[in-house]
Design an enzyme around this catalytic site. Structure first.
Site, PDB file in Angstrom:
ATOM      1  N   CYS A 117       0.870  -1.317   0.076  1.00  0.00           N
ATOM      2  CA  CYS A 117      -0.058   0.161  -0.087  1.00  0.00           C
ATOM      3  C   CYS A 117       0.590   1.361   0.038  1.00  0.00           C
ATOM      4  O   CYS A 117       0.802   2.079  -0.839  1.00  0.00           O
ATOM      5  CB  CYS A 117      -1.029   0.039   1.118  1.00  0.00           C
ATOM      6  SG  CYS A 117      -0.738  -1.035   2.440  1.00  0.00           S
ATOM      7  N   HIS A 121      -5.643  -1.336  -4.690  1.00  0.00           N
ATOM      8  CA  HIS A 121      -6.210  -0.408  -3.703  1.00  0.00           C
ATOM      9  C   HIS A 121      -7.020   0.521  -4.617  1.00  0.00           C
ATOM     10  O   HIS A 121      -6.858   0.971  -5.736  1.00  0.00           O
ATOM     11  CB  HIS A 121      -4.948   0.400  -3.139  1.00  0.00           C
ATOM     12  CG  HIS A 121      -4.282  -0.355  -2.269  1.00  0.00           C
ATOM     13  ND1 HIS A 121      -3.018  -1.098  -2.659  1.00  0.00           N
ATOM     14  CD2 HIS A 121      -4.243  -0.547  -0.814  1.00  0.00           C
ATOM     15  CE1 HIS A 121      -2.277  -1.664  -1.735  1.00  0.00           C
ATOM     16  NE2 HIS A 121      -3.240  -1.444  -0.714  1.00  0.00           N
ATOM     17  N   ARG A 157       7.458 -11.165   4.671  1.00  0.00           N
ATOM     18  CA  ARG A 157       6.879 -11.099   6.138  1.00  0.00           C
ATOM     19  C   ARG A 157       7.560 -12.151   6.830  1.00  0.00           C
ATOM     20  O   ARG A 157       7.834 -13.210   6.530  1.00  0.00           O
ATOM     21  CB  ARG A 157       5.782 -11.591   6.190  1.00  0.00           C
ATOM     22  CG  ARG A 157       4.679 -10.317   5.501  1.00  0.00           C
ATOM     23  CD  ARG A 157       3.053 -10.233   5.714  1.00  0.00           C
ATOM     24  NE  ARG A 157       2.561  -9.360   4.853  1.00  0.00           N
ATOM     25  CZ  ARG A 157       1.057  -9.386   4.713  1.00  0.00           C
ATOM     26  NH1 ARG A 157       0.407 -10.167   5.473  1.00  0.00           N
ATOM     27  NH2 ARG A 157       0.753  -8.436   3.929  1.00  0.00           N
ATOM     28  N   LYS A 182     -13.816  -4.424   7.637  1.00  0.00           N
ATOM     29  CA  LYS A 182     -13.320  -5.324   6.613  1.00  0.00           C
ATOM     30  C   LYS A 182     -14.494  -6.593   6.453  1.00  0.00           C
ATOM     31  O   LYS A 182     -15.371  -6.791   7.072  1.00  0.00           O
ATOM     32  CB  LYS A 182     -12.132  -6.162   6.742  1.00  0.00           C
ATOM     33  CG  LYS A 182     -12.000  -6.903   7.874  1.00  0.00           C
ATOM     34  CD  LYS A 182     -10.707  -7.656   8.022  1.00  0.00           C
ATOM     35  CE  LYS A 182     -10.880  -8.724   9.387  1.00  0.00           C
ATOM     36  NZ  LYS A 182      -9.602  -9.489   9.156  1.00  0.00           N
ATOM     37  N   HIS A 214      -8.397  -1.504   0.421  1.00  0.00           N
ATOM     38  CA  HIS A 214      -7.382  -2.584   0.176  1.00  0.00           C
ATOM     39  C   HIS A 214      -8.084  -4.002  -0.172  1.00  0.00           C
ATOM     40  O   HIS A 214      -9.154  -3.971   0.542  1.00  0.00           O
ATOM     41  CB  HIS A 214      -6.435  -2.993   1.422  1.00  0.00           C
ATOM     42  CG  HIS A 214      -5.716  -1.770   2.283  1.00  0.00           C
ATOM     43  ND1 HIS A 214      -4.450  -1.688   1.981  1.00  0.00           N
ATOM     44  CD2 HIS A 214      -6.212  -1.330   3.131  1.00  0.00           C
ATOM     45  CE1 HIS A 214      -4.155  -0.857   2.691  1.00  0.00           C
ATOM     46  NE2 HIS A 214      -5.065  -0.565   3.653  1.00  0.00           N
ATOM     47  N   GLN A 217       1.101 -11.128  -3.134  1.00  0.00           N
ATOM     48  CA  GLN A 217      -0.468 -10.935  -3.162  1.00  0.00           C
ATOM     49  C   GLN A 217      -1.005 -10.318  -4.393  1.00  0.00           C
ATOM     50  O   GLN A 217      -0.309  -9.676  -5.140  1.00  0.00           O
ATOM     51  CB  GLN A 217      -0.569  -9.540  -2.091  1.00  0.00           C
ATOM     52  CG  GLN A 217      -0.198 -10.064  -0.696  1.00  0.00           C
ATOM     53  CD  GLN A 217      -0.398  -9.083   0.229  1.00  0.00           C
ATOM     54  OE1 GLN A 217       0.212  -7.777   0.147  1.00  0.00           O
ATOM     55  NE2 GLN A 217      -1.318  -9.541   1.424  1.00  0.00           N
ATOM     56  N   ASP A 239      -2.952  -7.919  -5.097  1.00  0.00           N
ATOM     57  CA  ASP A 239      -3.455  -6.607  -4.237  1.00  0.00           C
ATOM     58  C   ASP A 239      -3.955  -5.622  -5.174  1.00  0.00           C
ATOM     59  O   ASP A 239      -3.713  -5.631  -6.341  1.00  0.00           O
ATOM     60  CB  ASP A 239      -2.105  -6.092  -3.602  1.00  0.00           C
ATOM     61  CG  ASP A 239      -2.219  -5.347  -2.399  1.00  0.00           C
ATOM     62  OD1 ASP A 239      -3.586  -5.275  -1.907  1.00  0.00           O
ATOM     63  OD2 ASP A 239      -1.380  -5.025  -1.631  1.00  0.00           O
TER      64      ASP A 239
END
Length: 584
Positions: free
Chosen positions: A277, A328, A306, A408, A454, A324, A326
């Site tokens: 992000c 946004h 991670r 979420k 996200h 990911q 991902d």
RNA sequence: GCCGACUUAGCUCAGCUGGUAGAGCAGCUGUUUUGUAAACAGCAGGUCAUCGGUUCGAAUCCGAUAGUCGGCUCCA
């Protein structure tokens, strides 16, 4: 109602079995101290504090003792004691864990104890009438477990067991477990040569082999195409970023434990990214934005790193470096609801393609330590619920279960053998737009703070791949299969014809190989079957003379006298439509 | 990270209470020309995860480290 009664009975049976197991253990291993022993999904467990370390050989002994106890049809009896008395009772017996449990109950409460035969346990019940009612159980594993689930507490020894109302149900469950083991992505990953994780490179770091990488490529291509169609733009961002970026985003404050140690470049600290992000936000910050530019939907297959504790790594499901899927979405408050609905619809559509149709939503709302304007939380939660309702999804609400930065929706999908996996997550973020001072100019000429969502649909490509391997049991649909077809000649006489067929299939866009080895057709079929190749094309003397092919489908079915052009037409449609089922 | 188990050839596994490794498959070389899940023969392949200790002698016993597995805590 009937179902509820059945569930209640099953729960009682499992819980009663936990007592029976504890009794068996206390008889076999005097001096054992008891933790807790609840019923759980599919069975029960009991935690023990014992000098002796349980070994797998102990389990049959315990089971034998349990059988004996059950044979005695011991009655379960409830006894109630005042709190002080119960405390003394368990303290005298040296049951310090039970004492701790009672101490946590309010003053003046009445403590119930259940007794059966020579055994008794602190327990709120209820139980079955007597132990003779318990018929179908199996002790499955020994594990360590922290007392009351806290890392700070001592570790007890836990024995897990499965239990059902009837032996037939137990058997069905054990069969399902065997099926799951057969599909294990770690086993199939090796057998199909899809990926490996090796000690030299490092734990939790995945090497995608050609076969796995091919499947990944097909998934990525599909994913990208769908995103372009869905109004997204793709972005690409680096793997590392300066410390000050992560200071601004707040990750160094609340996420540092999951990040790797920084590296020094020209005297400045850089961190491997645990999330994408901040980079996407920096793209947003690159120019001044107008309400006319919104919504912005930026997607990236972003590889993040991670730190995961050594003990939690698990095949492809839990790794240290992963990609990911991902995106946004940066939008105005007015656009938020429509965007949320669209993300959910988009997501469900993608799941359908992979044959996941049973999907459940979990909405998590504002926790106590939340940041951001409560009114914005309210609005966001309303949008999430509206989206779930619009899609008619079954939903569970986790009050106060949201992250501190926003509410979420998580989606759990059910795979082909009935297991649920948490995959998609759609999260509002009220933290980062604030921290980065994101702004757009509204129609009123004033600066406004945008909303940011996200979302990751597949979650991570690694985990998704693992689940997909197990979902399909390695039998990938044609569009995903790394090798889609194999041409097998029966004798060397047909080598030329086999090559001709191979060339035509290759020209038609298929991933195909001819197996021209000097080996029996049996051996060639077997090798291909082990690799779970969708279509085998067998050519012998008959086929060569007739100019046809014989098909052997994955799953053993054979089709004779097939015209090659017709086969190409049918399979071209099968591939292009991403069909789950074979065209024949 | 914590508790427990495990680590032998590319893969799947044998190797009893210590006497310095063995099979099948895969690979290579031949022979065989084969009709739907393993043709036949030969060859080659291992400092028994790593490091240290005990012992005349260690795959085997002890310790440390790494990794894997079943869980716990955590999580995409």
């Amino acid at each position: 109602m009937a179902d509820e009664k059945k569930d209640e009975l099953l729960h009682q049976m499992r819980h009663s079995l936990a007592h029976v197991m504890a009794q068996a253990v206390s008889e076999l291993f005097p001096g054992v101290k008891f933790g807790i022993g609840p019923a759980i999904e599919n069975g029960f467990y009991y935690d023990f504090d014992l000098e002796h370390h349980f070994t797998p050989e102990d389990l049959p002994k315990i089971e034998k003792k349990m059988k004996h106890i059950i044979g005695q049809a011991q009655k379960f009896e409830r006894v109630e004691l005042p709190r002080a008395e119960a405390l003394k009772h368990f303290a005298d017996k040296g049951e310090n864990y039970k004492v701790e449990l009672i101490n946590d109950l309010p003053e003046g409460s009445v403590i119930s104890i259940y007794k059966n035969g020579p055994f008794e346990d602190l327990c709120k019940g209820p139980h079955v009438e007597h132990t003779g009612k318990l018929k179908a159980y199996k002790l499955t594993s020994i594990a360590g477990a922290y007392w009351r689930g806290s890392e700070k507490n001592p570790m007890l020894q836990r024995i897990y067991a499965v239990a059902f109302e009837t032996p037939a149900e137990l058997d069905a469950y054990l069969k399902q477990q065997e099926e799951a083991a057969r599909r294990d992505h770690r086993k199939l990953g090796k057998q199909l040569d899809l990926y490996s994780i090796n000690e030299v490179v490092g734990p939790g770091l995945v090497l995608w082999h050609p076969n796995g990488a091919r499947i990944r490529h097909e998934v990525e291509t599909y994913w990208k195409d769908e995103h372009f169609k869905g109004g997204y733009d793709l972005v690409n961002t680096p793997h590392i970023g300066r410390a000050n970026l992560w200071e601004t985003s707040g990750h160094l404050g609340f996420y540092k434990d999951s990040m790797y140690a920084p590296m020094d470049i020209d005297g400045i600290e850089y961190y491997a990214k645990p999330m994408n992000c901040p980079f996407h936000i920096e793209i947003f910050q690159n120019s001044s934005r107008s309400y006319r530019d919104l919504p912005l939907r930026w997607a990236e297959l972003g590889t993040v790193y991670r730190f995961e504790k050594a003990g939690v790594l698990h095949g492809l499901m839990r790794v240290r470096g992963f990609t990911q899927d991902d995106a946004h979405i940066i939008c105005t408050p007015e656009q938020m609801e429509a965007e949320t609905i669209e993300v959910l619809r988009f997501s469900l559509n993608i799941w359908k393609t992979f044959g996941f149709t049973e999907i459940k939503a979990y909405v998590a709302t504002r926790p106590a330590d939340a940041v951001g304007d409560p009114a914005r939380w309210e609005e966001a939660q309303k949008s999430l619920m509206a989206a779930v309702k619009k899609e008619g999804l079954e939903v569970e609400i986790d009050e106060g279960g949201g992250a501190f930065y926003g509410p979420k929706i998580d989606l759990k999908v059910r795979d082909s053998i009935g297991r649920e996996w948490q995959m998609t997550t759609i999260q509002f973020d009220f933290n980062e737009p604030e921290r980065f001072q994101m702004e757009y100019t509204g129609a009123d000429g004033a600066k406004h703070r945008p909303y940011m969502i996200h979302r990751a649909l597949l979650g991570s490509l690694e985990r998704f791949f693992g689940i997909m391997i197990e979902h399909y049991a390695g039998n990938f649909p044609l569009w995903l299969a790394p090798l889609q077809m194999k041409v097998l000649n029966i004798t060397q006489e047909e080598e030329g014809y086999a090559k001709e067929v191979e060339a035509k299939l290759k020209a038609a866009g298929f991933r195909v190989k001819a197996d021209l080895r000097n080996d029996t057709i049996n051996a060639k079929v077997r090798d291909a079957a082990m690799l779970k190749i969708p279509y085998l094309i067998v050519v012998g003397k008959k086929e060569k003379e007739a100019g046809k092919i014989t098909l052997r489908l994955r799953g053993n079915k054979s089709v004779f006298d097939v015209d090659l052009q017709e086969f190409i037409q049918k399979t071209t449609i099968e591939k292009a439509s991403r069909a789950l089922n074979c065209a024949y």
